[in-house]
Design a protein around this motif. Structure first.
Motif, PDB file in Angstrom:
ATOM      1  N   UNK A   1       0.859  -1.174   0.000  1.00 45.54           N
ATOM      2  CA  UNK A   1       0.000   0.000   0.000  1.00 45.54           C
ATOM      3  C   UNK A   1       0.903   1.234   0.000  1.00 45.54           C
ATOM      4  N   UNK A   2       0.910   1.966  -1.098  1.00 40.74           N
ATOM      5  CA  UNK A   2       1.792   3.134  -1.242  1.00 40.74           C
ATOM      6  C   UNK A   2       1.526   4.170  -0.149  1.00 40.74           C
ATOM      7  N   UNK A   3       0.272   4.387   0.201  1.00 39.88           N
ATOM      8  CA  UNK A   3      -0.064   5.374   1.235  1.00 39.88           C
ATOM      9  C   UNK A   3       0.509   4.950   2.589  1.00 39.88           C
ATOM     10  N   UNK A   4       0.484   3.651   2.880  1.00 37.88           N
ATOM     11  CA  UNK A   4       1.030   3.166   4.150  1.00 37.88           C
ATOM     12  C   UNK A   4       2.551   3.288   4.147  1.00 37.88           C
ATOM     13  N   UNK A   5       3.186   2.978   3.017  1.00 38.55           N
ATOM     14  CA  UNK A   5       4.641   3.140   2.919  1.00 38.55           C
ATOM     15  C   UNK A   5       5.028   4.599   3.168  1.00 38.55           C
TER      16      UNK A   5
ATOM     17  N   UNK B   1       1.987   2.572  12.208  1.00 41.76           N
ATOM     18  CA  UNK B   1       0.774   3.386  12.238  1.00 41.76           C
ATOM     19  C   UNK B   1      -0.322   2.589  11.532  1.00 41.76           C
ATOM     20  N   UNK B   2      -1.592   2.896  11.811  1.00 39.27           N
ATOM     21  CA  UNK B   2      -2.673   2.160  11.139  1.00 39.27           C
ATOM     22  C   UNK B   2      -2.578   2.302   9.623  1.00 39.27           C
ATOM     23  N   UNK B   3      -2.961   1.251   8.933  1.00 42.61           N
ATOM     24  CA  UNK B   3      -2.907   1.273   7.469  1.00 42.61           C
ATOM     25  C   UNK B   3      -4.011   2.157   6.916  1.00 42.61           C
ATOM     26  N   UNK B   4      -3.640   3.196   6.154  1.00 48.10           N
ATOM     27  CA  UNK B   4      -4.652   4.035   5.512  1.00 48.10           C
ATOM     28  C   UNK B   4      -5.146   3.368   4.231  1.00 48.10           C
ATOM     29  N   UNK B   5      -6.273   3.826   3.694  1.00 48.15           N
ATOM     30  CA  UNK B   5      -6.711   3.297   2.402  1.00 48.15           C
ATOM     31  C   UNK B   5      -5.663   3.628   1.341  1.00 48.15           C
ATOM     32  N   UNK B   6      -5.447   2.704   0.437  1.00 49.47           N
ATOM     33  CA  UNK B   6      -4.504   2.939  -0.649  1.00 49.47           C
ATOM     34  C   UNK B   6      -5.188   3.807  -1.687  1.00 49.47           C
ATOM     35  N   UNK B   7      -4.570   4.917  -2.012  1.00 45.78           N
ATOM     36  CA  UNK B   7      -5.130   5.831  -2.997  1.00 45.78           C
ATOM     37  C   UNK B   7      -4.469   5.530  -4.330  1.00 45.78           C
TER      38      UNK B   7
END
Length: 113
Positions: free
Chosen positions: A74-78, A94-100
């Protein structure tokens, strides 16, 4: 459940998906010669505290995955994990955000109509 092993002494368990993201961020920073800390919350069975290790290009690390498939990253999590790694507090989960999804370069600037 995967395992992170530091200097063959300190061990921490993470879900394989989380560990894959940590590995990507840690490897990128170490390749650039950057040192930083990694902190995680300890399991209740070992005291329910937290552990911090100093990561540097010469340290011994093992990323042991128990699943056989590489999870999609997940690019947003990275980006969120990299942000923490670059901060004074160091890397922590940190919590995994939605991948955009990023727009396709082929479709950039093309309008329907």
């Amino acid at each position: 459940m995967g395992r992170f092993i530091y200097e063959n002494q300190v061990r921490a368990d993470f879900e394989d998906r989380t560990l894959a993201h940590l590995q990507t961020v840690i490897t990128a920073k170490l390749r650039r010669g950057e040192s930083f800390t990694l902190t995680w919350k300890d399991d209740v069975t070992i005291g329910d505290g937290r552990t911090t290790v100093w990561l540097h290009p010469g340290c011994g690390l093992v990323f042991k995955f128990y699943g056989s498939r590489q999870p999609a990253l997940n690019r947003a999590w990275l980006e969120a994990l990299t942000y923490t790694a670059n901060s004074p507090t160091g890397l922590y989960v940190v919590p995994e955000p939605p991948d955009v999804p990023r727009p396709s370069p082929v479709l950039d600037g093309v309008h329907e109509g």
